[in-house]
Design a protein around this motif. Structure first.
Motif, PDB file in Angstrom:
ATOM      1  N   ASN A   1       2.930  16.948  35.872  1.00 27.00           N
ATOM      2  CA  ASN A   1       1.622  16.683  36.479  1.00 27.00           C
ATOM      3  C   ASN A   1       1.525  17.391  37.829  1.00 27.00           C
ATOM      4  OD1 ASN A   1       3.236  15.166  38.159  1.00 27.00           O
ATOM      5  ND2 ASN A   1       2.059  13.280  37.969  1.00 27.00           N
TER       6      ASN A   1
ATOM      7  N   ASP B   1       3.759   9.573  42.790  1.00 27.10           N
ATOM      8  CA  ASP B   1       3.078   9.163  41.566  1.00 27.10           C
ATOM      9  C   ASP B   1       1.782   9.925  41.315  1.00 27.10           C
ATOM     10  OD1 ASP B   1       5.067   7.275  41.175  1.00 27.10           O
ATOM     11  OD2 ASP B   1       3.982   5.714  42.271  1.00 27.10           O
TER      12      ASP B   1
ATOM     13  N   ARG C   1       0.685   6.826  49.547  1.00 32.20           N
ATOM     14  CA  ARG C   1       0.306   7.321  48.218  1.00 32.20           C
ATOM     15  C   ARG C   1       0.896   8.704  47.965  1.00 32.20           C
ATOM     16  NH1 ARG C   1      -5.475   7.660  46.310  1.00 32.20           N
ATOM     17  NH2 ARG C   1      -4.469   7.452  44.280  1.00 32.20           N
TER      18      ARG C   1
ATOM     19  N   SER D   1      -3.100  14.489  44.767  1.00 34.98           N
ATOM     20  CA  SER D   1      -2.254  14.547  45.950  1.00 34.98           C
ATOM     21  C   SER D   1      -2.839  15.491  46.984  1.00 34.98           C
ATOM     22  CB  SER D   1      -0.842  14.988  45.563  1.00 34.98           C
ATOM     23  OG  SER D   1      -0.016  15.109  46.696  1.00 34.98           O
TER      24      SER D   1
ATOM     25  N   SER E   1       4.691   8.619  47.505  1.00 34.98           N
ATOM     26  CA  SER E   1       5.172   7.851  46.358  1.00 34.98           C
ATOM     27  C   SER E   1       5.637   8.747  45.224  1.00 34.98           C
ATOM     28  CB  SER E   1       4.073   6.918  45.853  1.00 34.98           C
ATOM     29  OG  SER E   1       3.029   7.656  45.220  1.00 34.98           O
TER      30      SER E   1
ATOM     31  N   ASP F   1       5.124  11.601  27.715  1.00 32.16           N
ATOM     32  CA  ASP F   1       6.088  12.048  28.721  1.00 32.16           C
ATOM     33  C   ASP F   1       6.842  13.314  28.338  1.00 32.16           C
ATOM     34  OD1 ASP F   1       5.509   9.824  30.369  1.00 32.16           O
ATOM     35  OD2 ASP F   1       6.855   8.584  29.156  1.00 32.16           O
TER      36      ASP F   1
END
Length: 859
Positions: free
Chosen positions: A111, A756, A751, A762, A754, A34
């Protein structure tokens, strides 16, 4: 994004106060998934007593020390909690003189393709890292004065696993072994450069190495890198060949040796753009590593991109814009120079035809939006620049630079450019610095040219008024220039007019006139007395930046005989004119569809074909009236399939036709064809159904699976089991989101929102979400789209926010209600961030334009 903006006024004030010297940046990449430890030692001089700030995006600044004359040369600790907030590290009441600041912090891996991006390869589970700093994301990795004119030297020290490659601006040093299978790389300081063109790329990258000799006799090491799992697909020879040609071309054209010590090119995962011009350490999207057969257009685009970034080593890295107002010049020059070099130094001699088809079409589209702006844009802050990587900044700017070269003369242009490099090497400039050198070299006063072309907006339209005698002789030809009411500027254009006639079944040019067009009316006396041609083509060689119109006879000739026109450039001009006439609601979509289906099979330029099939998709989906849409889609699918079956086996047209066909599969008979191609029950001579084409076919089945009867979910799962790679995961995400059912769209929406998903997954999910044969599927998302705009914009980084705002817009739902909903949102949010309002305006304009075009087709 709150707290990360920087205004031009703030940057100018900081540059007046601070003179930067050097940064020592120490990055420890051996921790968890992270965060990473970042230590910066920044050295600079304060010209007069005052307060300033360093930029740093970090949730955990652990230590700050300050050393200057007021501290007696001792390092004094500052409380991070008191000095660091809103991504700024405040340094208050500094005395004049030399200052040294040390900052230790924990920074986050990203990311989103910004800052230090972290990616884990699903194939070998290895970690790959790379930085992306433009516009203002070096501050996500270390403490810095984040603006392009505060240049400094950068000495990177990187600690990472000992089996990794670590690449930066300076040549890679020998690693120093450490405990626990780690090592430290200590890079020598860079020359004085802007922080946004520095870089660190780290991971077990596969490398191909070579070298060349620069014009000053230095040996320049070359490297081409990609992830290890892509190594078998890396055609480094073609990349290196293009690079060598570019080095020779630019060093001669600029009369300046390559300014850095080595040149590495790294294809990295989940990249947001085509490439980034980090000095001597260029990063590219790894989609340029072709793991399957691709159209020649992709190879040409990669070559142009390689040369675009190489041109930046001089124009952008050696000499850098002072502020982002001159982003246009940075990118437009690289776009112009790379196209010129591609046409004159590589096998893609028709690069200007590609430019006409792709880049200029992009420019015309952007220049007609309500958010268009002058080439020289007013960049007030970082939020302005983030949304300004557009068709004006790149394509229109490059188009007008091409005109400027013609205006001042090619030799004079490059003489001025060489003087500019000599005068400003390693410095920062504004456009007037270049203009001064061009004026001196050419002897021309360029003020009027700049005023007309660079400080105004909008694109002109040129039409021909033809008067002929009873026997068909041209009595008078007058060119009429129009300007949109919002931007009523008439410009001077240098262009040619071509006369084409059918001779033995071939459209050949029988006469050509070159002239200057200025004002509302310009007569063309050189055509008087000639027979009326079958095709009268304005801007024949695409010299001018202007839309042109075909008269009725010329349009009829083009529709019936465009494939009989042997030259690629005039064909491209005709294609462009037909497309503009469609988008401007002067012809119905069916006319453009007929033109493409009837003539694309004879097109010789792969990039033109690629543009045409994309435009064909828009014509059929957006611009065709609703009552004709299904029939048109079926007709297009049948036409593309027939083209694929008739095309040369294994050729470019065949491959592009099959790929385009996959986007239109709806009818059961066409679904059956796709299934047979997947299973091998049907084959087309020469067509290899390889990994990427298989995904196109799987996506076609998914896009037609409205009720689940085609079992597309299982088909996607099976294909992913065959290709569980990063590319396969993106393709699977797009295919699942493309299923035309309410449930599939809801799943994709959830999705994406979210937060994430990594940026590339994406983007793929969003692309699939927007694909459907039934626009009504977007109706439940219309209000929800506008409800999430502001919260998502505020919560996301800029790249991700733009991706959502643009990608989730219900473009296929072409209704007045969509326009009204956009208007209502804009009225209710007058104080929304300017970048967000701009994107909403552009989305709304796309729907309004589609409605106008549909109305023409419904008459």
């Amino acid at each position: 994004m709150p707290g990360t903006n920087l205004t031009r006024d703030e940057a100018q004030a900081r540059a007046a106060l601070v003179e930067t010297h050097s940064y020592d940046v120490d990055l420890d990449l051996t921790g968890g998934p992270d965060t990473f430890r970042s230590t910066t030692v920044a050295r600079f001089r304060v010209r007069e007593p005052g307060t300033t700030f360093l930029d740093l995006v970090s949730d955990d600044v652990t230590r700050v020390t300050l050393r200057h004359s007021g501290t007696g040369g001792q390092a004094v600790a500052l409380d991070p909690a008191h000095h660091h907030h809103d991504s700024r590290l405040w340094l208050r009441d500094l005395p004049a003189g030399d200052v040294e600041v040390t900052v230790e912090a924990w920074c986050r891996y990203m990311n989103t393709g910004e800052g230090l991006h972290r990616f884990v390869d699903p194939v070998d589970k290895e970690t790959y890292l790379y930085t992306q700093f433009e516009v203002a994301d070096s501050r996500r990795v270390f403490a810095v004065f984040e603006q392009p004119d505060l240049k400094a030297t950068f000495a990177y020290t990187v600690t990472a696993p000992d089996h990794w490659q670590v690449v930066s601006v300076s040549p890679t040093p020998a690693p120093e072994p450490r405990e626990h299978r780690t090592a430290t790389w200590r890079f020598a300081p860079t020359p004085r450069v802007s922080s946004y063109v520095t870089a660190v790329v780290a991971g077990p990258y596969h490398a191909v190495r070579d070298e060349l000799v620069s014009r000053d006799g230095r040996t320049i090491p070359l490297g081409v890198f990609c992830r290890a799992s892509l190594a078998e697909h890396l055609d480094a020879d073609e990349v290196l060949d293009t690079t060598r040609r570019g080095f020779a071309y630019f060093e001669q054209a600029f009369d300046q040796a390559y300014p850095f010590e080595k040149y590495d090119q790294l294809f990295v995962p989940e990249f947001n753009a085509g490439a980034m011009e980090n000095a001597g350490c260029v990063t590219f999207t790894e989609t340029y590593v072709f793991r399957s057969k691709t159209p020649e257009a992709f190879h040409e685009r990669r070559a142009v991109t390689v040369l675009h970034e190489l041109a930046h080593m001089w124009f952008g890295d050696l000499v850098t814009m002072r502020w982002w107002d001159d982003l246009w010049l940075n990118e437009s020059f690289a776009e112009f120079a790379s196209t010129l070099a591609t046409a004159e130094a590589t096998r893609w001699h028709q690069a200007w035809t590609t430019f006409s088809s792709m880049e200029k079409s992009w420019a015309y589209r952007q220049d007609q939006l309500p958010t268009t702006h002058p080439v020289i844009a007013d960049i007030r802050d970082l939020e302005d620049v983030e949304v300004n990587f557009d068709g004006i900044t790149y394509a229109k700017g490059a188009s007008v630079l091409k005109q400027l070269v013609a205006w001042v003369g090619r030799e004079e242009f490059f003489a001025g450019l060489r003087a500019y490099f000599r005068a400003h090497a390693w410095g920062s400039t504004v456009f007037s610095d270049l203009l001064r050198e061009l004026a001196a070299a050419s002897g021309r006063d360029l003020d009027d040219w700049v005023a007309r072309w660079l400080r105004t907006s909008g694109v002109n339209t040129l039409r021909a008024e033809v008067v002929e005698t009873a026997d068909g002789t041209l009595e008078r030809v007058t060119l009429h220039q129009e300007a949109p009411s919002e931007h009523p500027v008439l410009r001077q254009h240098r262009l040619s007019v071509g006369c084409y006639d059918l001779v033995d079944g071939v459209l050949v040019r029988t006469h050509r006139v070159e002239l200057d067009v200025d004002g509302e009316r310009t007569d063309v006396p050189g055509l008087v007395g000639l027979p009326r041609p079958d095709l009268l083509l304005l801007n024949d060689e695409d010299l001018a930046y202007a839309k042109v119109r075909l008269d009725d006879r010329s349009l009829a000739t083009a529709t019936s005989h465009l494939s009989d026109l042997s030259d690629a450039m005039p064909r491209s001009v005709v294609w462009g004119a037909a497309w503009d006439m469609l988008r401007d609601a002067e012809t119905p979509a069916r006319t453009f569809v007929d033109l493409v289906l009837g003539n694309v099979g004879a097109e010789t330029e792969s990039s033109v074909v690629l543009t045409l099939v994309r435009q064909l998709s828009s014509a059929a989906r957006l611009y065709t009236p609703p009552q004709e849409r299904d029939a048109t889609a079926s007709r297009v699918a049948a036409g593309l399939l027939d083209l694929a079956r008739r095309a040369d086996p294994g050729g470019d047209i065949q491959l592009q036709a099959v790929r385009a066909f996959c986007g239109f599969v709806r009818d059961p008979a066409h679904v059956a064809v796709v299934r047979d191609l997947l299973s091998g029950r049907e084959s087309l001579p020469g067509l290899v159904v390889d990994t990427d084409l298989r995904w196109d076919l799987v996506g076609a089945v998914a896009g037609a699976d409205s009720d689940g009867s085609l079992r597309s979910g299982q088909l996607v799962d099976a294909e992913l089991a065959r290709d569980d790679t990063a590319s396969g995961q993106r393709a699977a995400a797009a295919a699942l989101a493309a299923r035309p059912s309410r449930q599939a769209k809801e799943e994709a929406w959830a999705r994406v929102l979210s937060g994430d998903l990594p940026n590339a997954v994406s983007a793929a999910t969003i692309a699939g979400f927007g694909r459907t044969p039934d626009p009504a599927l977007f109706e439940p998302f219309l209000d929800r789209y506008f409800d999430v705009l502001l919260p998502q914009w505020e919560a996301r980084t800029n790249e991700m926010a733009q991706q959502l705002v643009t990608g989730l817009y219900p473009l296929p739902l072409v209704t007045e209600d969509v326009v009204a909903r956009g208007d209502a949102w804009l009225a209710a949010h007058p104080d929304a961030p300017a970048g967000l309002r701009r994107l909403v305006l552009e989305n709304r304009d796309g729907t309004a334009r589609a409605l106008r075009v549909q109305a023409v087709g419904a008459r």
